[in-house]
Design a protein around this motif. Sequence first.
Motif, PDB file in Angstrom:
ATOM      1  N   GLY A 181      -8.815   6.532 -14.136  1.00 15.01           N
ATOM      2  CA  GLY A 181      -7.511   6.940 -13.631  1.00 15.01           C
ATOM      3  C   GLY A 181      -7.550   8.097 -12.668  1.00 15.01           C
ATOM      4  N   ALA A 182      -8.742   8.667 -12.436  1.00 12.42           N
ATOM      5  CA  ALA A 182      -8.818   9.889 -11.645  1.00 12.42           C
ATOM      6  C   ALA A 182      -8.561   9.660 -10.167  1.00 12.42           C
ATOM      7  CB  ALA A 182     -10.180  10.550 -11.837  1.00 12.42           C
ATOM      8  N   GLU A 183      -8.867   8.464  -9.643  1.00 11.35           N
ATOM      9  CA  GLU A 183      -8.736   8.216  -8.213  1.00 11.35           C
ATOM     10  C   GLU A 183      -7.621   7.228  -7.899  1.00 11.35           C
ATOM     11  OE1 GLU A 183     -12.535   7.084  -6.712  1.00 11.35           O
ATOM     12  OE2 GLU A 183     -13.456   9.011  -7.156  1.00 11.35           O
ATOM     13  N   GLU A 184      -6.680   7.045  -8.812  1.00 12.70           N
ATOM     14  CA  GLU A 184      -5.563   6.143  -8.579  1.00 12.70           C
ATOM     15  C   GLU A 184      -4.586   6.749  -7.586  1.00 12.70           C
ATOM     16  OE1 GLU A 184      -5.514   3.243  -9.764  1.00 12.70           O
ATOM     17  OE2 GLU A 184      -6.529   3.181 -11.697  1.00 12.70           O
ATOM     18  N   SER A 185      -3.723   5.891  -7.044  1.00 13.91           N
ATOM     19  CA  SER A 185      -2.663   6.387  -6.178  1.00 13.91           C
ATOM     20  C   SER A 185      -1.814   7.409  -6.924  1.00 13.91           C
ATOM     21  CB  SER A 185      -1.771   5.226  -5.712  1.00 13.91           C
ATOM     22  OG  SER A 185      -2.472   4.354  -4.854  1.00 13.91           O
ATOM     23  N   PHE A 186      -1.407   8.461  -6.211  1.00 14.32           N
ATOM     24  CA  PHE A 186      -0.513   9.518  -6.686  1.00 14.32           C
ATOM     25  C   PHE A 186      -1.213  10.574  -7.544  1.00 14.32           C
ATOM     26  CE2 PHE A 186       2.031   5.516  -6.699  1.00 14.32           C
ATOM     27  CZ  PHE A 186       2.635   5.717  -5.469  1.00 14.32           C
ATOM     28  N   GLU A 187      -2.439  10.331  -8.019  1.00 13.88           N
ATOM     29  CA  GLU A 187      -3.094  11.316  -8.866  1.00 13.88           C
ATOM     30  C   GLU A 187      -3.360  12.611  -8.112  1.00 13.88           C
ATOM     31  OE1 GLU A 187      -3.514  11.575 -11.917  1.00 13.88           O
ATOM     32  OE2 GLU A 187      -3.119   9.573 -12.666  1.00 13.88           O
TER      33      GLU A 187
ATOM     34  N   GLY B  18      -1.743  13.186  -5.100  1.00 16.46           N
ATOM     35  CA  GLY B  18      -0.661  13.272  -4.130  1.00 16.46           C
ATOM     36  C   GLY B  18      -0.777  12.308  -2.972  1.00 16.46           C
ATOM     37  N   LEU B  19      -1.807  11.444  -2.993  1.00 16.71           N
ATOM     38  CA  LEU B  19      -2.019  10.483  -1.918  1.00 16.71           C
ATOM     39  C   LEU B  19      -2.098   9.066  -2.476  1.00 16.71           C
ATOM     40  CD1 LEU B  19      -4.890  12.356  -0.026  1.00 16.71           C
ATOM     41  CD2 LEU B  19      -2.488  12.256   0.665  1.00 16.71           C
ATOM     42  N   LEU B  20      -1.949   8.083  -1.599  1.00 14.69           N
ATOM     43  CA  LEU B  20      -2.202   6.704  -1.982  1.00 14.69           C
ATOM     44  C   LEU B  20      -3.705   6.494  -2.122  1.00 14.69           C
ATOM     45  CD1 LEU B  20       0.236   4.747   0.367  1.00 14.69           C
ATOM     46  CD2 LEU B  20       0.626   5.481  -1.991  1.00 14.69           C
ATOM     47  N   GLU B  21      -4.095   5.582  -2.986  1.00 16.78           N
ATOM     48  CA  GLU B  21      -5.509   5.316  -3.188  1.00 16.78           C
ATOM     49  C   GLU B  21      -6.096   4.584  -1.983  1.00 16.78           C
ATOM     50  OE1 GLU B  21      -8.401   3.416  -6.681  1.00 16.78           O
ATOM     51  OE2 GLU B  21      -6.271   2.890  -6.577  1.00 16.78           O
ATOM     52  N   TYR B  22      -7.374   4.801  -1.735  1.00 15.28           N
ATOM     53  CA  TYR B  22      -8.074   4.103  -0.652  1.00 15.28           C
ATOM     54  C   TYR B  22      -8.192   2.609  -0.973  1.00 15.28           C
ATOM     55  CZ  TYR B  22     -11.730   4.975  -4.100  1.00 15.28           C
ATOM     56  OH  TYR B  22     -12.440   5.063  -5.285  1.00 15.28           O
ATOM     57  N   PRO B  23      -8.392   1.747   0.037  1.00 16.91           N
ATOM     58  CA  PRO B  23      -8.512   0.302  -0.205  1.00 16.91           C
ATOM     59  C   PRO B  23      -9.848  -0.063  -0.855  1.00 16.91           C
ATOM     60  CG  PRO B  23      -8.822   0.794   2.116  1.00 16.91           C
ATOM     61  CD  PRO B  23      -8.400   2.077   1.471  1.00 16.91           C
ATOM     62  N   HIS B  24      -9.851  -1.183  -1.564  1.00 14.60           N
ATOM     63  CA  HIS B  24     -11.039  -1.652  -2.274  1.00 14.60           C
ATOM     64  C   HIS B  24     -11.519  -2.979  -1.701  1.00 14.60           C
ATOM     65  CE1 HIS B  24     -10.852   1.326  -5.506  1.00 14.60           C
ATOM     66  NE2 HIS B  24      -9.532   1.196  -5.434  1.00 14.60           N
ATOM     67  N   PHE B  25     -12.816  -3.241  -1.854  1.00 11.81           N
ATOM     68  CA  PHE B  25     -13.434  -4.502  -1.418  1.00 11.81           C
ATOM     69  C   PHE B  25     -14.479  -4.919  -2.457  1.00 11.81           C
ATOM     70  CE2 PHE B  25     -12.097  -2.144   2.287  1.00 11.81           C
ATOM     71  CZ  PHE B  25     -11.498  -3.099   3.108  1.00 11.81           C
TER      72      PHE B  25
ATOM     73  N   LYS C 191     -21.066   9.556   2.951  1.00 14.69           N
ATOM     74  CA  LYS C 191     -20.270   8.874   3.958  1.00 14.69           C
ATOM     75  C   LYS C 191     -19.179   8.018   3.320  1.00 14.69           C
ATOM     76  CE  LYS C 191     -23.700   8.629   7.679  1.00 14.69           C
ATOM     77  NZ  LYS C 191     -24.502   7.719   8.535  1.00 14.69           N
ATOM     78  N   ILE C 192     -19.507   7.379   2.213  1.00 10.98           N
ATOM     79  CA  ILE C 192     -18.520   6.554   1.505  1.00 10.98           C
ATOM     80  C   ILE C 192     -17.363   7.414   1.018  1.00 10.98           C
ATOM     81  CG2 ILE C 192     -18.118   5.187  -0.578  1.00 10.98           C
ATOM     82  CD1 ILE C 192     -20.996   4.111  -0.217  1.00 10.98           C
ATOM     83  N   GLU C 193     -17.693   8.559   0.441  1.00  7.54           N
ATOM     84  CA  GLU C 193     -16.637   9.461  -0.043  1.00  7.54           C
ATOM     85  C   GLU C 193     -15.765   9.944   1.106  1.00  7.54           C
ATOM     86  OE1 GLU C 193     -16.160  13.681  -2.522  1.00  7.54           O
ATOM     87  OE2 GLU C 193     -18.132  12.744  -2.268  1.00  7.54           O
ATOM     88  N   GLY C 194     -16.396  10.250   2.239  1.00  4.35           N
ATOM     89  CA  GLY C 194     -15.639  10.692   3.408  1.00  4.35           C
ATOM     90  C   GLY C 194     -14.729   9.601   3.939  1.00  4.35           C
ATOM     91  N   TRP C 195     -15.241   8.365   3.989  1.00  3.56           N
ATOM     92  CA  TRP C 195     -14.430   7.232   4.448  1.00  3.56           C
ATOM     93  C   TRP C 195     -13.233   7.016   3.536  1.00  3.56           C
ATOM     94  CZ3 TRP C 195     -12.908   2.604   2.317  1.00  3.56           C
ATOM     95  CH2 TRP C 195     -12.383   1.647   3.192  1.00  3.56           C
ATOM     96  N   ARG C 196     -13.473   7.054   2.244  1.00  6.55           N
ATOM     97  CA  ARG C 196     -12.382   6.839   1.282  1.00  6.55           C
ATOM     98  C   ARG C 196     -11.313   7.919   1.398  1.00  6.55           C
ATOM     99  NH1 ARG C 196     -16.042   4.941  -3.966  1.00  6.55           N
ATOM    100  NH2 ARG C 196     -16.052   2.706  -3.425  1.00  6.55           N
ATOM    101  N   LYS C 197     -11.746   9.156   1.550  1.00 10.34           N
ATOM    102  CA  LYS C 197     -10.787  10.256   1.696  1.00 10.34           C
ATOM    103  C   LYS C 197      -9.964  10.074   2.968  1.00 10.34           C
ATOM    104  CE  LYS C 197     -10.513  15.323   1.721  1.00 10.34           C
ATOM    105  NZ  LYS C 197      -9.759  15.478   2.977  1.00 10.34           N
ATOM    106  N   SER C 198     -10.645   9.707   4.051  1.00 10.46           N
ATOM    107  CA  SER C 198      -9.950   9.525   5.321  1.00 10.46           C
ATOM    108  C   SER C 198      -8.951   8.380   5.244  1.00 10.46           C
ATOM    109  CB  SER C 198     -10.977   9.248   6.429  1.00 10.46           C
ATOM    110  OG  SER C 198     -10.337   8.962   7.652  1.00 10.46           O
TER     111      SER C 198
ATOM    112  N   VAL D 270      -4.924   8.497   5.842  1.00  9.17           N
ATOM    113  CA  VAL D 270      -4.302   7.692   6.897  1.00  9.17           C
ATOM    114  C   VAL D 270      -3.247   6.752   6.310  1.00  9.17           C
ATOM    115  CG1 VAL D 270      -4.716   5.850   8.576  1.00  9.17           C
ATOM    116  CG2 VAL D 270      -6.256   7.820   8.488  1.00  9.17           C
ATOM    117  N   ASP D 271      -3.600   6.053   5.238  1.00  7.21           N
ATOM    118  CA  ASP D 271      -2.655   5.103   4.643  1.00  7.21           C
ATOM    119  C   ASP D 271      -1.425   5.810   4.106  1.00  7.21           C
ATOM    120  OD1 ASP D 271      -4.375   3.107   5.296  1.00  7.21           O
ATOM    121  OD2 ASP D 271      -5.057   2.688   3.264  1.00  7.21           O
ATOM    122  N   THR D 272      -1.615   6.982   3.525  1.00  8.52           N
ATOM    123  CA  THR D 272      -0.469   7.737   3.005  1.00  8.52           C
ATOM    124  C   THR D 272       0.438   8.178   4.148  1.00  8.52           C
ATOM    125  OG1 THR D 272      -1.791   8.549   1.149  1.00  8.52           O
ATOM    126  CG2 THR D 272       0.250   9.719   1.637  1.00  8.52           C
TER     127      THR D 272
END
Length: 245
Positions: A167-173, A175-182, A204-211, A215-217
């Motif tokens: 639950g730590a990286e879910e949307s709103f946890e 204050g942002l929407l969660e990054y997309p998954h594949f 790099k993965i962590e940086g991409w997810r944060k970005s 952006v999505d939020t």
Amino acid sequence: MSFHATVLTLYPEMFPGPLGISLAGRAQSEGKWSLEAVQIRDFAADKHKTVDDTPAGGGAGMVLRVDVLAAAVDYARAANPDAPVLAMTPRGKPLTQARVRELAAGPGVIVLCGRFEGFDERIFEGRGVEEVSVGDIVLSGGEPAALMLLDACIRLLPGVMGAASSGAEESFENGLLEYPHFTRPAMWEGRTIPEVLRSGDHAKIEGWRKSRSEVDTRLRRPDLWERHCDARVQSASGEQAKKKD
């Protein structure tokens, strides 16, 4: 002490409903949380078990009577005096993940479900009932909203989710929407998984997810993005003040 939910409703047969299956259902069978669905009509004083009446001042529909509601709330509070009482209503304060976390950390919750035109307004001040909304929508009753509220709380209880970090990286946890998954396959109808997610480079993965989260939020929920930016500014100001001290 397990989390105990009391739902005051005209349709107790709607519970536990979907909460009786999957993670919530298993957690209930393991004693991590419990539920009592209480029929509001049982607290009506007349022989016809009347729970509603016409609106004062005229108008369409019917309104749930304050005396019946108060008796139901008093019954629930006697069994769980430390639990907050929440009424599900579109007129309430929007439910947030932060409020859900507060509720999940407590002994449980008493949920009052409305029907018809809603509640006699006097119940809120008279019994200290918190008005809560799950969105800018109108439902046929408070029961679907109550199920949503309880599901949000139950999944946060210790031992309910499989991984502690689920639950730590879910949307709103944060204050942002969660990054997309594949996931596999890597190629589907000409669409590929972003190369960075297949690189094995965790930084790099962590940086991409944060970005992507930011952006999505910003694009999808500018209201959340504005609050997130305000929170960062306030946090930075606080850190600067500490350094000066």
